[in-house]
Design a protein around this motif. Structure first.
Motif, PDB file in Angstrom:
ATOM      1  N   MET A  59       0.818  -1.191   0.000  1.00 45.17           N
ATOM      2  CA  MET A  59       0.000   0.000   0.000  1.00 45.17           C
ATOM      3  C   MET A  59       0.869   1.265   0.000  1.00 45.17           C
ATOM      4  N   GLU A  60       1.890   1.252   0.857  1.00 38.19           N
ATOM      5  CA  GLU A  60       2.801   2.390   0.922  1.00 38.19           C
ATOM      6  C   GLU A  60       3.511   2.585  -0.401  1.00 38.19           C
ATOM      7  N   GLU A  61       3.856   1.496  -1.069  1.00 38.12           N
ATOM      8  CA  GLU A  61       4.538   1.578  -2.359  1.00 38.12           C
ATOM      9  C   GLU A  61       3.637   2.207  -3.410  1.00 38.12           C
ATOM     10  N   ALA A  62       2.359   1.922  -3.378  1.00 39.74           N
ATOM     11  CA  ALA A  62       1.415   2.489  -4.328  1.00 39.74           C
ATOM     12  C   ALA A  62       1.299   4.004  -4.118  1.00 39.74           C
ATOM     13  N   LYS A  63       1.242   4.431  -2.843  1.00 42.54           N
ATOM     14  CA  LYS A  63       1.175   5.857  -2.534  1.00 42.54           C
ATOM     15  C   LYS A  63       2.453   6.562  -2.955  1.00 42.54           C
ATOM     16  N   LEU A  64       3.577   5.893  -2.762  1.00 43.82           N
ATOM     17  CA  LEU A  64       4.881   6.441  -3.140  1.00 43.82           C
ATOM     18  C   LEU A  64       4.951   6.616  -4.660  1.00 43.82           C
ATOM     19  N   GLU A  65       4.467   5.637  -5.401  1.00 44.16           N
ATOM     20  CA  GLU A  65       4.445   5.709  -6.864  1.00 44.16           C
ATOM     21  C   GLU A  65       3.517   6.833  -7.332  1.00 44.16           C
ATOM     22  N   GLU A  66       2.361   6.952  -6.661  1.00 40.69           N
ATOM     23  CA  GLU A  66       1.419   8.012  -7.022  1.00 40.69           C
ATOM     24  C   GLU A  66       2.032   9.389  -6.758  1.00 40.69           C
ATOM     25  N   LEU A  67       2.690   9.531  -5.611  1.00 43.43           N
ATOM     26  CA  LEU A  67       3.355  10.779  -5.257  1.00 43.43           C
ATOM     27  C   LEU A  67       4.468  11.098  -6.254  1.00 43.43           C
ATOM     28  N   LYS A  68       5.233  10.076  -6.624  1.00 44.67           N
ATOM     29  CA  LYS A  68       6.300  10.240  -7.601  1.00 44.67           C
ATOM     30  C   LYS A  68       5.730  10.686  -8.942  1.00 44.67           C
ATOM     31  N   SER A  69       4.629  10.102  -9.359  1.00 45.95           N
ATOM     32  CA  SER A  69       3.982  10.440 -10.620  1.00 45.95           C
ATOM     33  C   SER A  69       3.480  11.881 -10.593  1.00 45.95           C
ATOM     34  N   ILE A  70       2.863  12.294  -9.490  1.00 44.58           N
ATOM     35  CA  ILE A  70       2.366  13.669  -9.353  1.00 44.58           C
ATOM     36  C   ILE A  70       3.531  14.658  -9.393  1.00 44.58           C
ATOM     37  N   LEU A  71       4.609  14.336  -8.700  1.00 41.99           N
ATOM     38  CA  LEU A  71       5.794  15.193  -8.653  1.00 41.99           C
ATOM     39  C   LEU A  71       6.419  15.330 -10.041  1.00 41.99           C
ATOM     40  N   GLU A  72       6.553  14.209 -10.748  1.00 38.80           N
ATOM     41  CA  GLU A  72       7.118  14.253 -12.102  1.00 38.80           C
ATOM     42  C   GLU A  72       6.256  15.099 -13.031  1.00 38.80           C
ATOM     43  N   GLU A  73       4.934  14.942 -12.924  1.00 36.45           N
ATOM     44  CA  GLU A  73       4.019  15.705 -13.764  1.00 36.45           C
ATOM     45  C   GLU A  73       4.108  17.201 -13.450  1.00 36.45           C
ATOM     46  N   THR A  74       4.182  17.539 -12.168  1.00 38.74           N
ATOM     47  CA  THR A  74       4.277  18.936 -11.748  1.00 38.74           C
ATOM     48  C   THR A  74       5.577  19.565 -12.241  1.00 38.74           C
ATOM     49  N   VAL A  75       6.679  18.864 -12.075  1.00 46.99           N
ATOM     50  CA  VAL A  75       7.981  19.357 -12.536  1.00 46.99           C
ATOM     51  C   VAL A  75       7.984  19.493 -14.052  1.00 46.99           C
ATOM     52  N   SER A  76       7.432  18.530 -14.745  1.00 47.78           N
ATOM     53  CA  SER A  76       7.375  18.575 -16.206  1.00 47.78           C
ATOM     54  C   SER A  76       6.570  19.781 -16.688  1.00 47.78           C
ATOM     55  N   GLU A  77       5.422  20.031 -16.078  1.00 44.42           N
ATOM     56  CA  GLU A  77       4.596  21.178 -16.455  1.00 44.42           C
ATOM     57  C   GLU A  77       5.327  22.496 -16.174  1.00 44.42           C
ATOM     58  N   ALA A  78       5.985  22.571 -15.018  1.00 47.34           N
ATOM     59  CA  ALA A  78       6.726  23.785 -14.666  1.00 47.34           C
ATOM     60  C   ALA A  78       7.861  24.022 -15.653  1.00 47.34           C
ATOM     61  N   MET A  79       8.556  22.948 -16.040  1.00 50.34           N
ATOM     62  CA  MET A  79       9.659  23.085 -16.999  1.00 50.34           C
ATOM     63  C   MET A  79       9.135  23.517 -18.363  1.00 50.34           C
ATOM     64  N   GLU A  80       8.020  22.949 -18.796  1.00 52.01           N
ATOM     65  CA  GLU A  80       7.432  23.330 -20.081  1.00 52.01           C
ATOM     66  C   GLU A  80       7.053  24.803 -20.082  1.00 52.01           C
ATOM     67  N   ASP A  81       6.469  25.280 -18.959  1.00 55.51           N
ATOM     68  CA  ASP A  81       6.103  26.691 -18.856  1.00 55.51           C
ATOM     69  C   ASP A  81       7.342  27.580 -18.936  1.00 55.51           C
ATOM     70  N   LYS A  82       8.396  27.214 -18.227  1.00 51.41           N
ATOM     71  CA  LYS A  82       9.633  28.003 -18.241  1.00 51.41           C
ATOM     72  C   LYS A  82      10.288  27.978 -19.617  1.00 51.41           C
ATOM     73  N   ILE A  83      10.284  26.820 -20.265  1.00 53.66           N
ATOM     74  CA  ILE A  83      10.867  26.707 -21.605  1.00 53.66           C
ATOM     75  C   ILE A  83      10.094  27.597 -22.579  1.00 53.66           C
ATOM     76  N   GLU A  84       8.763  27.584 -22.473  1.00 57.31           N
ATOM     77  CA  GLU A  84       7.940  28.427 -23.342  1.00 57.31           C
ATOM     78  C   GLU A  84       8.209  29.905 -23.066  1.00 57.31           C
ATOM     79  N   GLU A  85       8.328  30.267 -21.790  1.00 62.67           N
ATOM     80  CA  GLU A  85       8.615  31.649 -21.411  1.00 62.67           C
ATOM     81  C   GLU A  85       9.978  32.086 -21.953  1.00 62.67           C
ATOM     82  N   LEU A  86      10.992  31.236 -21.794  1.00 63.83           N
ATOM     83  CA  LEU A  86      12.332  31.537 -22.305  1.00 63.83           C
ATOM     84  C   LEU A  86      12.324  31.618 -23.827  1.00 63.83           C
TER      85      LEU A  86
END
Length: 140
Positions: A1-28
């Motif tokens: 169960m903890e592993e599933a939550k960890l994977e979900e958290l990792k997925s959310i974090l990766e998605e958030t970082v990816s979106e932030a990077m895309e926004d910064k790349i577009e801005e630059l």
């Protein structure tokens, strides 16, 4: 169960970082494109103006009313030590204690540094008078 939550958290974090990077790349990308357009515009307008000026230096025109249109000669300014001669496009300014000469539309260059700002202003006036009198070379 903890592993599933960890994977979900990792997925959310990766998605958030990816979106932030895309926004910064577009801005630059937008900033870089804007700067390239500014530089290109400056270079093109400078090139066109200098080309017209060069053409007019070798040609003159007479208008129907008899007025002759021709380019005026550029005054050259020699530094006090004689180590530098600059073509004066028409602009002069004092920046602190340095006499700045406009060489092209958007290009300024320091010709000489003076002990006081007053000396620099006096040199500016001397060069300006020479330009107004049509002197081809002024030595400071």
């Amino acid at each position: 169960m903890e592993e599933a939550k960890l994977e979900e958290l990792k997925s959310i974090l990766e998605e958030t970082v990816s979106e932030a990077m895309e926004d910064k790349i577009e801005e630059l990308s937008d900033i870089i494109q804007e700067k390239i357009e500014e530089c290109t515009s400056d270079v093109l307008s400078e090139f066109i103006e200098e080309s017209i000026d060069e053409f007019l230096q070798t040609h003159q025109f007479q208008l129907p009313d008899g007025t002759i249109v021709k380019s005026r000669n550029r005054t050259k300014v020699m530094s006090p030590n004689g180590k530098m001669v600059l073509n004066c496009y028409g602009g002069l300014r004092v920046d602190g204690k340095t006499l700045m000469v406009q060489e092209r539309l958007s290009s300024w260059r320091g010709l000489c540094y003076f002990e006081t700002e007053t000396e620099a202003v006096e040199a500016l006036k001397k060069v300006n008078d020479a330009i107004e009198q049509g002197v081809s070379l002024i030595k400071l």
